[in-house]
Design a protein around this motif. Structure first.
Motif, PDB file in Angstrom:
ATOM      1  N   ASP A  54       0.857  -1.178   0.000  1.00 33.02           N
ATOM      2  CA  ASP A  54       0.000   0.000   0.000  1.00 33.02           C
ATOM      3  C   ASP A  54       0.895   1.229   0.000  1.00 33.02           C
ATOM      4  OD1 ASP A  54      -2.433  -1.396   0.169  1.00 33.02           O
ATOM      5  OD2 ASP A  54      -2.174  -1.625   2.331  1.00 33.02           O
ATOM      6  N   VAL A  55       0.532   2.200  -0.822  1.00 33.16           N
ATOM      7  CA  VAL A  55       1.345   3.403  -0.928  1.00 33.16           C
ATOM      8  C   VAL A  55       0.490   4.619  -0.626  1.00 33.16           C
ATOM      9  CG1 VAL A  55       2.751   4.835  -2.457  1.00 33.16           C
ATOM     10  CG2 VAL A  55       2.839   2.352  -2.661  1.00 33.16           C
ATOM     11  N   ALA A  56       0.951   5.415   0.321  1.00 28.37           N
ATOM     12  CA  ALA A  56       0.361   6.719   0.610  1.00 28.37           C
ATOM     13  C   ALA A  56       1.535   7.654   0.818  1.00 28.37           C
ATOM     14  CB  ALA A  56      -0.519   6.667   1.849  1.00 28.37           C
ATOM     15  N   ALA A  57       1.594   8.723   0.033  1.00 26.48           N
ATOM     16  CA  ALA A  57       2.761   9.606   0.116  1.00 26.48           C
ATOM     17  C   ALA A  57       2.406  11.024  -0.282  1.00 26.48           C
ATOM     18  CB  ALA A  57       3.867   9.086  -0.803  1.00 26.48           C
ATOM     19  N   ASP A  58       3.070  11.946   0.334  1.00 26.32           N
ATOM     20  CA  ASP A  58       3.086  13.346  -0.059  1.00 26.32           C
ATOM     21  C   ASP A  58       4.447  13.854   0.394  1.00 26.32           C
ATOM     22  OD1 ASP A  58       2.623  15.898  -0.852  1.00 26.32           O
ATOM     23  OD2 ASP A  58       0.936  16.261   0.502  1.00 26.32           O
ATOM     24  N   LEU A  59       5.442  13.627  -0.449  1.00 26.67           N
ATOM     25  CA  LEU A  59       6.833  13.850  -0.066  1.00 26.67           C
ATOM     26  C   LEU A  59       7.538  14.820  -0.991  1.00 26.67           C
ATOM     27  CD1 LEU A  59       7.854  10.094   0.270  1.00 26.67           C
ATOM     28  CD2 LEU A  59       7.343  11.629   2.164  1.00 26.67           C
ATOM     29  N   ASP A  60       8.410  15.604  -0.427  1.00 26.64           N
ATOM     30  CA  ASP A  60       9.391  16.356  -1.191  1.00 26.64           C
ATOM     31  C   ASP A  60      10.725  15.713  -0.878  1.00 26.64           C
ATOM     32  OD1 ASP A  60       7.817  18.422  -2.435  1.00 26.64           O
ATOM     33  OD2 ASP A  60       7.517  19.237  -0.427  1.00 26.64           O
ATOM     34  N   VAL A  61      11.352  15.132  -1.895  1.00 26.13           N
ATOM     35  CA  VAL A  61      12.614  14.427  -1.707  1.00 26.13           C
ATOM     36  C   VAL A  61      13.642  14.958  -2.693  1.00 26.13           C
ATOM     37  CG1 VAL A  61      11.539  12.321  -0.820  1.00 26.13           C
ATOM     38  CG2 VAL A  61      11.941  12.556  -3.253  1.00 26.13           C
ATOM     39  N   GLU A  62      14.891  14.578  -2.458  1.00 29.46           N
ATOM     40  CA  GLU A  62      15.965  14.962  -3.357  1.00 29.46           C
ATOM     41  C   GLU A  62      16.725  13.702  -3.748  1.00 29.46           C
ATOM     42  OE1 GLU A  62      19.822  17.542  -2.665  1.00 29.46           O
ATOM     43  OE2 GLU A  62      17.995  18.748  -2.534  1.00 29.46           O
ATOM     44  N   GLY A  69      20.626  15.359  -5.981  1.00 31.52           N
ATOM     45  CA  GLY A  69      20.552  16.814  -6.042  1.00 31.52           C
ATOM     46  C   GLY A  69      19.348  17.348  -6.798  1.00 31.52           C
ATOM     47  N   VAL A  70      18.479  16.463  -7.275  1.00 29.51           N
ATOM     48  CA  VAL A  70      17.287  16.880  -8.024  1.00 29.51           C
ATOM     49  C   VAL A  70      16.080  16.799  -7.095  1.00 29.51           C
ATOM     50  CG1 VAL A  70      15.781  16.362  -9.980  1.00 29.51           C
ATOM     51  CG2 VAL A  70      18.249  16.046 -10.198  1.00 29.51           C
ATOM     52  N   PRO A  71      15.386  17.936  -6.892  1.00 27.56           N
ATOM     53  CA  PRO A  71      14.191  17.896  -6.039  1.00 27.56           C
ATOM     54  C   PRO A  71      13.024  17.237  -6.770  1.00 27.56           C
ATOM     55  CG  PRO A  71      14.499  20.097  -6.940  1.00 27.56           C
ATOM     56  CD  PRO A  71      15.674  19.273  -7.389  1.00 27.56           C
ATOM     57  N   LEU A  72      12.332  16.339  -6.066  1.00 28.03           N
ATOM     58  CA  LEU A  72      11.173  15.638  -6.614  1.00 28.03           C
ATOM     59  C   LEU A  72      10.017  15.777  -5.643  1.00 28.03           C
ATOM     60  CD1 LEU A  72      12.881  12.184  -7.299  1.00 28.03           C
ATOM     61  CD2 LEU A  72      12.526  13.976  -8.973  1.00 28.03           C
ATOM     62  N   HIS A  73       8.829  15.792  -6.180  1.00 27.45           N
ATOM     63  CA  HIS A  73       7.634  15.708  -5.331  1.00 27.45           C
ATOM     64  C   HIS A  73       6.956  14.388  -5.677  1.00 27.45           C
ATOM     65  CE1 HIS A  73       4.393  17.034  -2.776  1.00 27.45           C
ATOM     66  NE2 HIS A  73       3.560  16.539  -3.687  1.00 27.45           N
ATOM     67  N   VAL A  74       6.671  13.581  -4.661  1.00 28.49           N
ATOM     68  CA  VAL A  74       6.037  12.279  -4.842  1.00 28.49           C
ATOM     69  C   VAL A  74       4.725  12.298  -4.083  1.00 28.49           C
ATOM     70  CG1 VAL A  74       6.254   9.788  -4.513  1.00 28.49           C
ATOM     71  CG2 VAL A  74       8.293  11.160  -4.986  1.00 28.49           C
ATOM     72  N   GLU A  75       3.653  11.950  -4.794  1.00 28.80           N
ATOM     73  CA  GLU A  75       2.324  11.961  -4.185  1.00 28.80           C
ATOM     74  C   GLU A  75       1.577  10.713  -4.611  1.00 28.80           C
ATOM     75  OE1 GLU A  75      -1.375  15.098  -3.784  1.00 28.80           O
ATOM     76  OE2 GLU A  75       0.348  15.604  -5.009  1.00 28.80           O
ATOM     77  N   ALA A  76       0.937  10.053  -3.648  1.00 33.97           N
ATOM     78  CA  ALA A  76       0.146   8.860  -3.948  1.00 33.97           C
ATOM     79  C   ALA A  76      -0.899   8.667  -2.877  1.00 33.97           C
ATOM     80  CB  ALA A  76       1.040   7.629  -4.014  1.00 33.97           C
ATOM     81  N   TYR A  77      -2.120   8.465  -3.301  1.00 31.68           N
ATOM     82  CA  TYR A  77      -3.206   8.154  -2.377  1.00 31.68           C
ATOM     83  C   TYR A  77      -4.058   7.015  -2.908  1.00 31.68           C
ATOM     84  CZ  TYR A  77      -1.780  12.548  -0.367  1.00 31.68           C
ATOM     85  OH  TYR A  77      -1.025  13.549   0.186  1.00 31.68           O
ATOM     86  N   THR A  78      -3.785   6.586  -4.109  1.00 29.60           N
ATOM     87  CA  THR A  78      -4.504   5.475  -4.726  1.00 29.60           C
ATOM     88  C   THR A  78      -3.450   4.547  -5.315  1.00 29.60           C
ATOM     89  OG1 THR A  78      -4.670   6.593  -6.859  1.00 29.60           O
ATOM     90  CG2 THR A  78      -6.461   6.970  -5.291  1.00 29.60           C
TER      91      THR A  78
END
Length: 121
Positions: free
Chosen positions: A19-27, A30-39
């Motif tokens: 199961d994946v639930a995420a709302d993350l700002d990660v690097e 050195g590259v900033p990423l936004h990861v979002e998952a609710y489904t």
């Protein structure tokens, strides 16, 4: 990254659900990423196409592994540059002729999104 992929693959092989639930700002590199998952859709947002190309240059050899892992977990990932989708991978993704020719596995490029991202990069 390789250890994470191996661990997740082993757990899925054991029949464990993911199961994946995420709302993350990660690097990553050195590259900033936004990861979002609710489904069952995981959205990865990159700030620019050039930074995405840099990541693919460093980790592109693992993209087929990531796509296979997502497929095994019955998850789909959408990669965006800003608000524009540029690729989908994993479950529910049917590669087109270009992706099959390039041997990308369960990856589908979004040419229009790639073109717009390139023009605005």
């Amino acid at each position: 990254m390789a250890d994470l992929l191996r661990t997740l693959t082993e757990r899925l092989a054991e029949g464990r659900d993911l199961d994946v639930a995420a709302d993350l700002d990660v690097e990553l590199d050195g590259v900033p990423l936004h990861v979002e998952a609710y489904t069952d859709l995981v959205v990865v947002t990159l700030p620019s196409l050039s930074l995405g190309r840099r990541l693919v240059g460093h980790h592109g050899d693992r993209s087929a592994d990531v796509a296979a892992l997502l497929d095994a977990a019955d998850l789909t990932a959408e990669v965006r540059v800003g608000p524009r989708p540029v690729a989908r991978l994993g479950a529910d993704v049917t590669p087109g002729p270009l992706e099959r020719r390039l041997g990308l596995g369960s990856i589908r490029l979004v040419p229009r999104g790639l073109l717009l991202a390139a023009l605005l990069d």
